[in-house]
Structures are given as C-alpha cells and as structure tokens.
Design an enzyme around this catalytic site. Sequence first.
Site, PDB file in Angstrom:
ATOM      1  N   HIS A   1      54.723  44.268  52.476  1.00 31.22           N
ATOM      2  CA  HIS A   1      53.321  44.611  52.489  1.00 31.22           C
ATOM      3  C   HIS A   1      52.446  43.706  53.322  1.00 31.22           C
ATOM      4  O   HIS A   1      51.641  44.240  54.106  1.00 31.22           O
ATOM      5  CB  HIS A   1      52.823  43.737  50.969  1.00 31.22           C
ATOM      6  CG  HIS A   1      51.417  44.024  50.741  1.00 31.22           C
ATOM      7  ND1 HIS A   1      50.909  45.308  50.527  1.00 31.22           N
ATOM      8  CD2 HIS A   1      50.332  43.375  50.702  1.00 31.22           C
ATOM      9  CE1 HIS A   1      49.501  45.383  50.009  1.00 31.22           C
ATOM     10  NE2 HIS A   1      49.121  43.786  50.153  1.00 31.22           N
TER      11      HIS A   1
ATOM     12  N   ASP B   1      57.285  47.952  50.357  1.00 27.31           N
ATOM     13  CA  ASP B   1      56.208  47.225  49.988  1.00 27.31           C
ATOM     14  C   ASP B   1      56.366  46.430  48.762  1.00 27.31           C
ATOM     15  O   ASP B   1      56.516  47.316  47.849  1.00 27.31           O
ATOM     16  CB  ASP B   1      54.972  48.075  49.872  1.00 27.31           C
ATOM     17  CG  ASP B   1      53.872  47.061  50.026  1.00 27.31           C
ATOM     18  OD1 ASP B   1      53.553  46.288  49.273  1.00 27.31           O
ATOM     19  OD2 ASP B   1      52.857  47.348  50.562  1.00 27.31           O
TER      20      ASP B   1
ATOM     21  N   SER C   1      45.108  46.943  52.379  1.00 26.12           N
ATOM     22  CA  SER C   1      45.697  46.394  51.005  1.00 26.12           C
ATOM     23  C   SER C   1      44.141  46.750  50.168  1.00 26.12           C
ATOM     24  O   SER C   1      43.633  47.924  49.980  1.00 26.12           O
ATOM     25  CB  SER C   1      46.001  45.007  51.163  1.00 26.12           C
ATOM     26  OG  SER C   1      46.538  44.554  49.860  1.00 26.12           O
TER      27      SER C   1
END
Length: 275
Positions: free
Chosen positions: A225, A194, A125
């Site tokens: 995610h 996501d 991320s």
Amino acid sequence: HMGSTLSSLVFQPPSVTYLNATKNLIWLDTKSGVKIPAFYINRKCKVTLLFSHGNAEDLGMIYEWFCELSREIQVNVLAYDYEGYGKAPGVPSEKSCYENIEAAYSHLTEKLLIPPENIVLYGRSLGSGPSTYLAHKLSCQGVYLGGLVLQSPVLSIYRVAFNFRFTLPGDMFPNVDRISSVCCPIYVIHGTRDEVVPFWNGEDLFLASPVHCRAKPFWVDGAGHNNIETITRDNGVFYARFKDFLDEWVSAFAQNTRSQHPSSRYVTSRGIVNM
C-alpha cells in the site's frame, strides 16, 4: 455511534510534521469558512496536479516527494490538508474532505485562472474519495477536466473489508458508484500485494470506469500500500508511466474537447465562465 467509530478508523491524522521546508504554504478558504493549509509548486508547466493525500499523512510528509515528481514529469502541484490534519483546524469527516478539495479546485480555477482541462485530480488511498467525488460532480456539470489519477484507491470504505455488491447505508467515499459518470481520462495505479486496500479495489474501480476514459492501468507487481513510489523509483517506471498518461491522454483529450466544444465553458462557484 457506528458513524463516529468508522470515522475514527478512517481518519488517522499523524502528529503535525511541518517542516520549515514548506515555504510555499498558502491558506485556502472552504465554503464553511474554515482555512486549510496547502502548498503550490509552480513549475510554470501546462498541467497542474491537484493532490489529495492518504489517511495517515500530511503536507509535511509529501512535500519533498512532490518537488521531485513535479520536476521529473513536468507538472505544477497543489496539495492541501484535510480539516483536522497538519495545521488545519477542525475534525476530519467525509463532508469536510469534499469541501476541502472544492476549496483547492476553486483556488486553481478562480485565483490562478487555470482551465479545468489542464487540471488532473490525483488521489492516493483515502484521497481517491474526494478526487472521485469532484471528478464526478464536475462531469455532471459538463466541466471537462484534464484527468483523474487514482493510486491504491478504495471502491468504498466498507468494501476495503467486504466485497459487497451494493453500497450500504453508512458507507463512505462510494467511488465505485461515481466513477461510471466521470468523463475525463482515468489512470488507476495499484500494488498487487496491497495489505491495506486489497488489489481488487483498484481492479474493480478500473472496470467500473467508462471504457472510453480508461488509460492503461499500472498494476505494480509485488507492491504493497505504501511502497509503490519506492519500489518503482530506481528504474524510473513510475515517472515514465505517469508521463505516458499525461502525454497520450491528458493533452490529446484537452485538444479533442476543445474542438468538440469550442466555447469550452466551465463552472466556478460564482457561475459559468466562458473560456
């Protein structure tokens, strides 16, 4: 004020979660003289992952997972906290994230004397930002890293929300502008559902990376995610694909690099070291 507003949206440190289990806590010095905490899981393996975590986690939340991952795929792991996260002092910023990953990399190459070709940068991320930054910087210096793994990565912070063709002033972590210059194996992992960083961020980052560096990406069907590891845990496919990348790309690339560049030299902050 836009910059500080964006920063407060991007960086969301949790309340400190440590965790007496982190017996391996070490402190790293950044070039600005800040001390940041890290843990090092040493399994005496050839490859070491340098992990950069997401925007709402700290070392305490990831320690047990990395004990498991390191055992399953046979790697050592160094993970660190950004300034303003966990027990690290200061306020998080794009610049301090870059200084923090450089401190972690210096620890591996200068203190532990691990050759760059045995280091794989792994960013999840937000952590895709410092990881891609360092891979790009080292590539431009002619340093051959083992690899770059990007999980649920951002093209850039603005592009999480908008599909801009160009990087605008004030944007942060412009990974898409850097990845085309990265010369090490690149493995992208992204969930197709996501809900935080749209799937096309991972797809477009993959397509922007140099063709000869592209390992087969792992598009995790139906994953969001934050649940890629849990959704793939039962069938072992997360470990298997990661191991495939290490076996097929990282080791082979290192051997190839060594034969092409017998004096495989690498740069530390103190200058060039010949290996």
